[in-house]
Design a protein around this motif. Structure first.
Motif, PDB file in Angstrom:
ATOM      1  N   LYS A 147       0.833  -1.211   0.000  1.00  0.00           N
ATOM      2  CA  LYS A 147       0.000   0.000   0.000  1.00  0.00           C
ATOM      3  C   LYS A 147       0.867   1.260   0.000  1.00  0.00           C
ATOM      4  CE  LYS A 147      -0.513   0.079   5.043  1.00  0.00           C
ATOM      5  NZ  LYS A 147      -1.469   0.061   6.175  1.00  0.00           N
ATOM      6  N   TYR A 148       2.158   1.095   0.272  1.00  0.00           N
ATOM      7  CA  TYR A 148       3.073   2.234   0.284  1.00  0.00           C
ATOM      8  C   TYR A 148       3.638   2.467  -1.124  1.00  0.00           C
ATOM      9  CZ  TYR A 148       2.856   1.447   5.306  1.00  0.00           C
ATOM     10  OH  TYR A 148       2.410   1.276   6.587  1.00  0.00           O
ATOM     11  N   GLN A 149       3.726   3.704  -1.524  1.00  0.00           N
ATOM     12  CA  GLN A 149       4.275   4.040  -2.837  1.00  0.00           C
ATOM     13  C   GLN A 149       5.776   3.784  -2.861  1.00  0.00           C
ATOM     14  OE1 GLN A 149       3.155   8.174  -3.057  1.00  0.00           O
ATOM     15  NE2 GLN A 149       1.248   7.737  -4.136  1.00  0.00           N
ATOM     16  N   LEU A 150       6.262   3.383  -4.021  1.00  0.00           N
ATOM     17  CA  LEU A 150       7.700   3.178  -4.213  1.00  0.00           C
ATOM     18  C   LEU A 150       8.187   4.176  -5.243  1.00  0.00           C
ATOM     19  CD1 LEU A 150      10.324   1.530  -3.756  1.00  0.00           C
ATOM     20  CD2 LEU A 150       9.590   0.068  -5.655  1.00  0.00           C
ATOM     21  N   GLY A 151       9.098   5.048  -4.842  1.00  0.00           N
ATOM     22  CA  GLY A 151       9.610   6.062  -5.747  1.00  0.00           C
ATOM     23  C   GLY A 151      10.928   5.660  -6.384  1.00  0.00           C
ATOM     24  N   VAL A 152      11.219   6.237  -7.521  1.00  0.00           N
ATOM     25  CA  VAL A 152      12.501   6.003  -8.182  1.00  0.00           C
ATOM     26  C   VAL A 152      13.629   6.415  -7.227  1.00  0.00           C
ATOM     27  CG1 VAL A 152      14.015   6.755 -10.069  1.00  0.00           C
ATOM     28  CG2 VAL A 152      11.591   6.270 -10.507  1.00  0.00           C
ATOM     29  N   GLY A 153      14.603   5.537  -7.062  1.00  0.00           N
ATOM     30  CA  GLY A 153      15.736   5.822  -6.190  1.00  0.00           C
ATOM     31  C   GLY A 153      15.581   5.328  -4.774  1.00  0.00           C
ATOM     32  N   GLU A 154      14.357   4.957  -4.365  1.00  0.00           N
ATOM     33  CA  GLU A 154      14.159   4.445  -2.999  1.00  0.00           C
ATOM     34  C   GLU A 154      14.738   3.038  -2.883  1.00  0.00           C
ATOM     35  OE1 GLU A 154      10.414   4.857  -0.960  1.00  0.00           O
ATOM     36  OE2 GLU A 154       9.780   6.369  -2.412  1.00  0.00           O
ATOM     37  N   ARG A 155      15.350   2.763  -1.733  1.00  0.00           N
ATOM     38  CA  ARG A 155      16.010   1.480  -1.532  1.00  0.00           C
ATOM     39  C   ARG A 155      15.033   0.445  -0.996  1.00  0.00           C
ATOM     40  NH1 ARG A 155      21.333   1.861  -2.028  1.00  0.00           N
ATOM     41  NH2 ARG A 155      21.782  -0.025  -0.828  1.00  0.00           N
ATOM     42  N   THR A 162      18.606 -17.957  -3.588  1.00  0.00           N
ATOM     43  CA  THR A 162      19.151 -17.856  -2.233  1.00  0.00           C
ATOM     44  C   THR A 162      19.872 -16.539  -1.996  1.00  0.00           C
ATOM     45  OG1 THR A 162      21.190 -18.960  -2.938  1.00  0.00           O
ATOM     46  CG2 THR A 162      19.430 -20.351  -2.081  1.00  0.00           C
ATOM     47  N   GLN A 163      19.819 -15.642  -2.971  1.00  0.00           N
ATOM     48  CA  GLN A 163      20.504 -14.359  -2.832  1.00  0.00           C
ATOM     49  C   GLN A 163      19.584 -13.287  -2.268  1.00  0.00           C
ATOM     50  OE1 GLN A 163      21.967 -13.948  -6.947  1.00  0.00           O
ATOM     51  NE2 GLN A 163      24.013 -13.897  -6.072  1.00  0.00           N
ATOM     52  N   GLU A 164      20.202 -12.327  -1.596  1.00  0.00           N
ATOM     53  CA  GLU A 164      19.475 -11.175  -1.075  1.00  0.00           C
ATOM     54  C   GLU A 164      20.400  -9.966  -1.154  1.00  0.00           C
ATOM     55  OE1 GLU A 164      18.336  -9.674   3.331  1.00  0.00           O
ATOM     56  OE2 GLU A 164      17.420 -11.587   2.738  1.00  0.00           O
ATOM     57  N   THR A 165      19.912  -8.872  -1.711  1.00  0.00           N
ATOM     58  CA  THR A 165      20.730  -7.666  -1.796  1.00  0.00           C
ATOM     59  C   THR A 165      19.846  -6.431  -1.823  1.00  0.00           C
ATOM     60  OG1 THR A 165      22.502  -6.568  -3.042  1.00  0.00           O
ATOM     61  CG2 THR A 165      20.800  -7.656  -4.333  1.00  0.00           C
ATOM     62  N   ASP A 166      20.401  -5.309  -1.395  1.00  0.00           N
ATOM     63  CA  ASP A 166      19.679  -4.044  -1.489  1.00  0.00           C
ATOM     64  C   ASP A 166      19.655  -3.590  -2.942  1.00  0.00           C
ATOM     65  OD1 ASP A 166      19.181  -3.945   1.199  1.00  0.00           O
ATOM     66  OD2 ASP A 166      20.920  -2.704   1.669  1.00  0.00           O
ATOM     67  N   CYS A 167      18.618  -2.865  -3.309  1.00  0.00           N
ATOM     68  CA  CYS A 167      18.508  -2.388  -4.685  1.00  0.00           C
ATOM     69  C   CYS A 167      17.632  -1.139  -4.707  1.00  0.00           C
ATOM     70  CB  CYS A 167      17.922  -3.469  -5.589  1.00  0.00           C
ATOM     71  SG  CYS A 167      16.211  -3.893  -5.186  1.00  0.00           S
ATOM     72  N   ALA A 168      17.494  -0.566  -5.888  1.00  0.00           N
ATOM     73  CA  ALA A 168      16.639   0.610  -6.063  1.00  0.00           C
ATOM     74  C   ALA A 168      16.103   0.620  -7.485  1.00  0.00           C
ATOM     75  CB  ALA A 168      17.418   1.893  -5.782  1.00  0.00           C
ATOM     76  N   ILE A 169      14.906   1.171  -7.668  1.00  0.00           N
ATOM     77  CA  ILE A 169      14.345   1.346  -9.002  1.00  0.00           C
ATOM     78  C   ILE A 169      15.066   2.525  -9.660  1.00  0.00           C
ATOM     79  CG2 ILE A 169      12.262   1.846 -10.343  1.00  0.00           C
ATOM     80  CD1 ILE A 169      12.149  -0.828  -8.899  1.00  0.00           C
ATOM     81  N   CYS A 170      15.743   2.251 -10.775  1.00  0.00           N
ATOM     82  CA  CYS A 170      16.473   3.308 -11.486  1.00  0.00           C
ATOM     83  C   CYS A 170      15.571   4.064 -12.451  1.00  0.00           C
ATOM     84  CB  CYS A 170      17.645   2.709 -12.259  1.00  0.00           C
ATOM     85  SG  CYS A 170      18.840   1.857 -11.233  1.00  0.00           S
ATOM     86  N   CYS A 189       7.403   8.468 -11.865  1.00  0.00           N
ATOM     87  CA  CYS A 189       8.424   8.637 -10.822  1.00  0.00           C
ATOM     88  C   CYS A 189       8.126   7.792  -9.596  1.00  0.00           C
ATOM     89  CB  CYS A 189       8.539  10.109 -10.408  1.00  0.00           C
ATOM     90  SG  CYS A 189       9.208  11.164 -11.704  1.00  0.00           S
ATOM     91  N   GLN A 190       6.931   7.153  -9.576  1.00  0.00           N
ATOM     92  CA  GLN A 190       6.596   6.316  -8.432  1.00  0.00           C
ATOM     93  C   GLN A 190       5.649   5.199  -8.859  1.00  0.00           C
ATOM     94  OE1 GLN A 190       4.891   9.164  -5.737  1.00  0.00           O
ATOM     95  NE2 GLN A 190       2.824   8.895  -6.544  1.00  0.00           N
ATOM     96  N   ILE A 191       5.645   4.140  -8.052  1.00  0.00           N
ATOM     97  CA  ILE A 191       4.791   2.987  -8.310  1.00  0.00           C
ATOM     98  C   ILE A 191       3.779   2.895  -7.174  1.00  0.00           C
ATOM     99  CG2 ILE A 191       4.726   0.488  -8.678  1.00  0.00           C
ATOM    100  CD1 ILE A 191       7.680   0.646  -9.468  1.00  0.00           C
ATOM    101  N   ASN A 192       2.505   2.744  -7.529  1.00  0.00           N
ATOM    102  CA  ASN A 192       1.446   2.671  -6.537  1.00  0.00           C
ATOM    103  C   ASN A 192       0.935   1.238  -6.395  1.00  0.00           C
ATOM    104  OD1 ASN A 192       1.328   5.610  -6.151  1.00  0.00           O
ATOM    105  ND2 ASN A 192       0.520   5.632  -8.237  1.00  0.00           N
ATOM    106  N   GLU A 193       0.156   1.017  -5.362  1.00  0.00           N
ATOM    107  CA  GLU A 193      -0.359  -0.323  -5.074  1.00  0.00           C
ATOM    108  C   GLU A 193      -1.101  -0.915  -6.270  1.00  0.00           C
ATOM    109  OE1 GLU A 193      -3.059  -2.572  -1.641  1.00  0.00           O
ATOM    110  OE2 GLU A 193      -3.159  -0.386  -1.876  1.00  0.00           O
ATOM    111  N   LEU A 194      -0.794  -2.177  -6.565  1.00  0.00           N
ATOM    112  CA  LEU A 194      -1.434  -2.982  -7.623  1.00  0.00           C
ATOM    113  C   LEU A 194      -1.137  -2.481  -9.032  1.00  0.00           C
ATOM    114  CD1 LEU A 194      -4.888  -3.835  -6.019  1.00  0.00           C
ATOM    115  CD2 LEU A 194      -2.786  -5.187  -6.028  1.00  0.00           C
ATOM    116  N   GLU A 195      -0.085  -1.708  -9.206  1.00  0.00           N
ATOM    117  CA  GLU A 195       0.342  -1.332 -10.550  1.00  0.00           C
ATOM    118  C   GLU A 195       1.382  -2.323 -11.066  1.00  0.00           C
ATOM    119  OE1 GLU A 195      -0.357   3.510 -10.515  1.00  0.00           O
ATOM    120  OE2 GLU A 195       1.675   2.726 -10.317  1.00  0.00           O
ATOM    121  N   VAL A 196       1.294  -2.621 -12.357  1.00  0.00           N
ATOM    122  CA  VAL A 196       2.281  -3.465 -13.034  1.00  0.00           C
ATOM    123  C   VAL A 196       3.227  -2.540 -13.784  1.00  0.00           C
ATOM    124  CG1 VAL A 196       2.641  -5.271 -14.759  1.00  0.00           C
ATOM    125  CG2 VAL A 196       0.630  -5.352 -13.278  1.00  0.00           C
TER     126      VAL A 196
END
Length: 206
Positions: A147-155, A162-170, A189-196
């Motif tokens: 439900k939280y928005q994800l913005g470009v550049g947010e980690r 079996t891998q895990e790493t930090d990343c960000a939407i470029c 610039c951002q991704i909202n809930e239930l968007e593809v």
């Protein structure tokens, strides 16, 4: 066999258990049909890929365990760690209650290497010379469920095998409505809930 199964996901009818409201249907429910599927794997090449799931210390010996995701691995073969040039000689392969020289896609095994190696969970072992390269940028299509928005550049954190790493939407290349996959021309610039979204993801480590 092809089934046409009448279902109602909202009411849970014919999904896991049979529906009394759709008693005209006598075939399997969705779960039963999926359980009956037998998928035949076709190996396109002989590339062996084995992500390290864990490392065990057994009587002073390091056992590297994981599931073979592609190809075949046999005792005496040579694997390598992509991006490092390190070659690893497999002395023996172990699997509970089995004793074979060769194991294939889908087998969960333990590897005893000729020399102790500093491997860790998340490392990928594969056949030498097959062109598998570590990358720090990937392009993917994602469905954002939070439900939280994800913005470009947010980690955020990405899990892959079996891998895990930090990343960000470029970059966000395209946004779609998940209900009908229609293209959305609003803020990229951002991704909202239930968007593809088709995105480029930058990884902190390959």
């Amino acid at each position: 066999v092809v089934y046409t199964i009448p279902v109602s996901a909202i009411n849970g009818e014919n999904i896991v258990s049979r529906s009394s409201g759709l008693n005209f249907y006598k075939g399997p429910v969705l779960w039963e049909a999926l359980e009956a599927l037998h998928i035949k794997r076709e190996e396109k090449n002989n590339t062996a890929i084995l992500p390290v799931q864990d490392v065990y210390d057994v009587k002073g010996q390091k056992i590297y365990v994981g599931r073979i995701e592609a190809g075949k691995v046999r005792s005496g073969c040579e694997l390598f760690l992509p991006g490092t040039g390190r070659k690893l000689h497999v002395e023996r392969i172990m699997k509970f209650q089995e004793n074979r020289e060769e194991y294939e896609t889908g087998d969960s095994v333990g590897l005893l290497l000729e020399k102790s190696q500093m491997l860790k969970r998340g490392d990928i072992l594969c056949t030498p010379g097959e062109g598998i390269l570590p990358v720090r940028h990937i392009r993917a299509t994602i469905l954002w469920l939070s439900k939280y928005q994800l913005g470009v550049g947010e980690r955020i954190t990405i899990h892959c095998l079996t891998q895990e790493t930090d990343c960000a939407i470029c970059q966000i290349y395209r946004k779609m409505n998940s209900s009908d996959l229609s293209i959305m021309e609003d803020d990229k610039c951002q991704i909202n809930e239930l968007e593809v979204c088709d995105v480029e993801i930058g990884l902190e480590s390959p």
